[in-house]
Design a protein around this motif. Structure first.
Motif, PDB file in Angstrom:
ATOM      1  N   GLY A 160       0.812  -1.209   0.000  1.00 62.64           N
ATOM      2  CA  GLY A 160       0.000   0.000   0.000  1.00 62.64           C
ATOM      3  C   GLY A 160       0.844   1.255   0.000  1.00 62.64           C
ATOM      4  N   LEU A 161       0.276   2.326  -0.516  1.00 60.41           N
ATOM      5  CA  LEU A 161       0.883   3.649  -0.503  1.00 60.41           C
ATOM      6  C   LEU A 161      -0.147   4.606   0.067  1.00 60.41           C
ATOM      7  CD1 LEU A 161       3.307   5.460  -1.323  1.00 60.41           C
ATOM      8  CD2 LEU A 161       2.140   5.818  -3.511  1.00 60.41           C
ATOM      9  N   GLU A 162       0.257   5.444   1.028  1.00 62.98           N
ATOM     10  CA  GLU A 162      -0.710   6.330   1.659  1.00 62.98           C
ATOM     11  C   GLU A 162      -0.100   7.675   1.992  1.00 62.98           C
ATOM     12  OE1 GLU A 162      -1.492   5.404   6.068  1.00 62.98           O
ATOM     13  OE2 GLU A 162      -0.612   3.532   5.308  1.00 62.98           O
ATOM     14  N   ILE A 163      -0.979   8.665   2.066  1.00 68.09           N
ATOM     15  CA  ILE A 163      -0.609   9.987   2.539  1.00 68.09           C
ATOM     16  C   ILE A 163      -1.531  10.316   3.702  1.00 68.09           C
ATOM     17  CG2 ILE A 163      -2.080  11.181   0.855  1.00 68.09           C
ATOM     18  CD1 ILE A 163       0.176  13.378   0.829  1.00 68.09           C
ATOM     19  N   ARG A 164      -0.969  10.928   4.742  1.00 62.46           N
ATOM     20  CA  ARG A 164      -1.716  11.159   5.973  1.00 62.46           C
ATOM     21  C   ARG A 164      -1.338  12.503   6.567  1.00 62.46           C
ATOM     22  NH1 ARG A 164      -0.631   6.827  10.579  1.00 62.46           N
ATOM     23  NH2 ARG A 164      -1.731   5.570   9.050  1.00 62.46           N
ATOM     24  N   TYR A 165      -2.296  13.109   7.258  1.00 65.10           N
ATOM     25  CA  TYR A 165      -2.012  14.317   8.035  1.00 65.10           C
ATOM     26  C   TYR A 165      -2.331  14.031   9.497  1.00 65.10           C
ATOM     27  CZ  TYR A 165      -2.100  18.909  10.074  1.00 65.10           C
ATOM     28  OH  TYR A 165      -1.841  19.982  10.889  1.00 65.10           O
ATOM     29  N   ALA A 166      -1.423  14.425  10.389  1.00 62.09           N
ATOM     30  CA  ALA A 166      -1.651  14.301  11.828  1.00 62.09           C
ATOM     31  C   ALA A 166      -1.440  15.664  12.471  1.00 62.09           C
ATOM     32  CB  ALA A 166      -0.707  13.273  12.443  1.00 62.09           C
ATOM     33  N   GLY A 167      -2.411  16.083  13.261  1.00 66.35           N
ATOM     34  CA  GLY A 167      -2.327  17.374  13.931  1.00 66.35           C
ATOM     35  C   GLY A 167      -2.507  17.240  15.429  1.00 66.35           C
ATOM     36  N   GLY A 168      -1.795  18.078  16.179  1.00 73.21           N
ATOM     37  CA  GLY A 168      -1.928  18.088  17.633  1.00 73.21           C
ATOM     38  C   GLY A 168      -3.094  18.953  18.066  1.00 73.21           C
ATOM     39  N   LEU A 169      -3.724  18.585  19.174  1.00 73.45           N
ATOM     40  CA  LEU A 169      -4.862  19.339  19.705  1.00 73.45           C
ATOM     41  C   LEU A 169      -4.468  20.269  20.841  1.00 73.45           C
ATOM     42  CD1 LEU A 169      -7.586  16.538  19.735  1.00 73.45           C
ATOM     43  CD2 LEU A 169      -7.409  18.472  18.159  1.00 73.45           C
ATOM     44  N   LYS A 170      -3.236  20.126  21.358  1.00 72.88           N
ATOM     45  CA  LYS A 170      -2.822  20.992  22.460  1.00 72.88           C
ATOM     46  C   LYS A 170      -1.397  21.474  22.223  1.00 72.88           C
ATOM     47  CE  LYS A 170      -0.868  17.589  25.635  1.00 72.88           C
ATOM     48  NZ  LYS A 170      -0.810  17.142  27.010  1.00 72.88           N
ATOM     49  N   ASP A 171      -1.039  22.548  22.927  1.00 67.88           N
ATOM     50  CA  ASP A 171       0.316  23.080  22.823  1.00 67.88           C
ATOM     51  C   ASP A 171       1.303  22.054  23.378  1.00 67.88           C
ATOM     52  OD1 ASP A 171      -0.824  25.372  21.824  1.00 67.88           O
ATOM     53  OD2 ASP A 171      -0.881  26.373  23.766  1.00 67.88           O
ATOM     54  N   ILE A 172       2.485  21.990  22.760  1.00 65.25           N
ATOM     55  CA  ILE A 172       3.421  20.917  23.106  1.00 65.25           C
ATOM     56  C   ILE A 172       4.302  21.228  24.305  1.00 65.25           C
ATOM     57  CG2 ILE A 172       3.500  19.959  20.791  1.00 65.25           C
ATOM     58  CD1 ILE A 172       6.117  21.447  20.362  1.00 65.25           C
ATOM     59  N   ASP A 173       4.454  22.521  24.671  1.00 65.95           N
ATOM     60  CA  ASP A 173       5.478  22.885  25.649  1.00 65.95           C
ATOM     61  C   ASP A 173       4.953  22.882  27.081  1.00 65.95           C
ATOM     62  OD1 ASP A 173       7.745  23.548  23.830  1.00 65.95           O
ATOM     63  OD2 ASP A 173       6.246  24.930  23.038  1.00 65.95           O
ATOM     64  N   ASP A 174       5.640  22.107  27.931  1.00 69.04           N
ATOM     65  CA  ASP A 174       5.304  22.002  29.347  1.00 69.04           C
ATOM     66  C   ASP A 174       6.273  22.816  30.197  1.00 69.04           C
ATOM     67  OD1 ASP A 174       4.085  21.043  31.683  1.00 69.04           O
ATOM     68  OD2 ASP A 174       5.461  19.353  31.816  1.00 69.04           O
ATOM     69  N   GLU A 175       7.526  22.895  29.759  1.00 69.94           N
ATOM     70  CA  GLU A 175       8.572  23.648  30.463  1.00 69.94           C
ATOM     71  C   GLU A 175       9.475  24.310  29.421  1.00 69.94           C
ATOM     72  OE1 GLU A 175      10.828  21.270  33.182  1.00 69.94           O
ATOM     73  OE2 GLU A 175       9.061  20.222  33.943  1.00 69.94           O
ATOM     74  N   GLY A 176      10.474  25.045  29.914  1.00 68.41           N
ATOM     75  CA  GLY A 176      11.471  25.614  29.019  1.00 68.41           C
ATOM     76  C   GLY A 176      11.097  26.975  28.476  1.00 68.41           C
TER      77      GLY A 176
END
Length: 196
Positions: A160-176
């Motif tokens: 199989g060959l596929e194209i996909r999009y994945a998106g985050g629902l929340k901000d990634i940064d916890d510290e820094g």
């Protein structure tokens, strides 16, 4: 109560009798950050590889769960300094899988578990470039919740060959230094797969 128990047993048997398949997949990622504080970030190339399991309810509809080791992140340039953010996750999406005539669609939620994060800074002077690598694994949240959707085609050879999009629902940064900024993962996948 007896009717409900019989119905549950019947559904379990029907589900167990449906087609089950295990496969492998891998390919490239094209990742960046999205959000109000992520306008100056460019995409970076990465990779993804792992296993997937399909359980068909009938010939068209099924579910698919995956475990993919995924390289994400982004890069940006600011006043002679190039920052590359390399975030490695184990992605576990749970898809509604719809297939007909070789064409297939996947849609569902995804949990991504952080394995390692690194910030690589290159400062270019008049004649030299200084590279600094910093482990920032404790800066992003350890779990990133999101969604994924894809389309693909699987031929008679089970490739199989596929194209996909994945998106985050929340901000990634916890510290820094980026905590409080709106930066979410955004990744395009191009992958090949094989069903055993």
């Amino acid at each position: 109560m007896k009717k409900i128990a019989l119905l549950i047993c019947f559904c379990s048997l029907a589900f167990a009798a449906s087609a089950q398949q295990l496969g492998v997949k891998g390919g490239a990622t094209y990742a960046t950050f999205k959000g109000n504080d992520a306008e100056n970030y460019d995409h970076r190339l990465g990779y993804a590889a792992g296993l997937f399991y399909q359980q068909h309810i009938n010939e068209i509809i099924g579910i698919q769960i995956e475990a993919l080791y995924t390289s994400r992140g982004a890069k940006r340039e600011n006043s002679g300094v190039e920052d590359r953010f390399r975030y490695n996750y184990v992605d576990v999406p749970l898809f509604l899988h719809v297939s007909a005539g070789g064409l297939f669609f996947d849609l569902g939620p995804q949990a991504s578990f952080l394995v390692k994060a690194q910030r690589i800074s290159e400062t270019t002077g008049s004649s030299t470039t200084v590279t600094t690598k910093t482990d920032v694994t404790d800066h992003p949240y350890t779990v990133d919740l999101g969604y994924a959707a894809g389309i693909g085609y699987r031929g008679m050879s089970n490739i199989g060959l596929e194209i996909r999009y994945a998106g985050g629902l929340k901000d990634i940064d916890d510290e820094g230094p980026f905590v409080g900024q709106e930066r979410r993962n955004s990744t395009i996948f191009l992958m090949m797969s094989y069903l055993f």
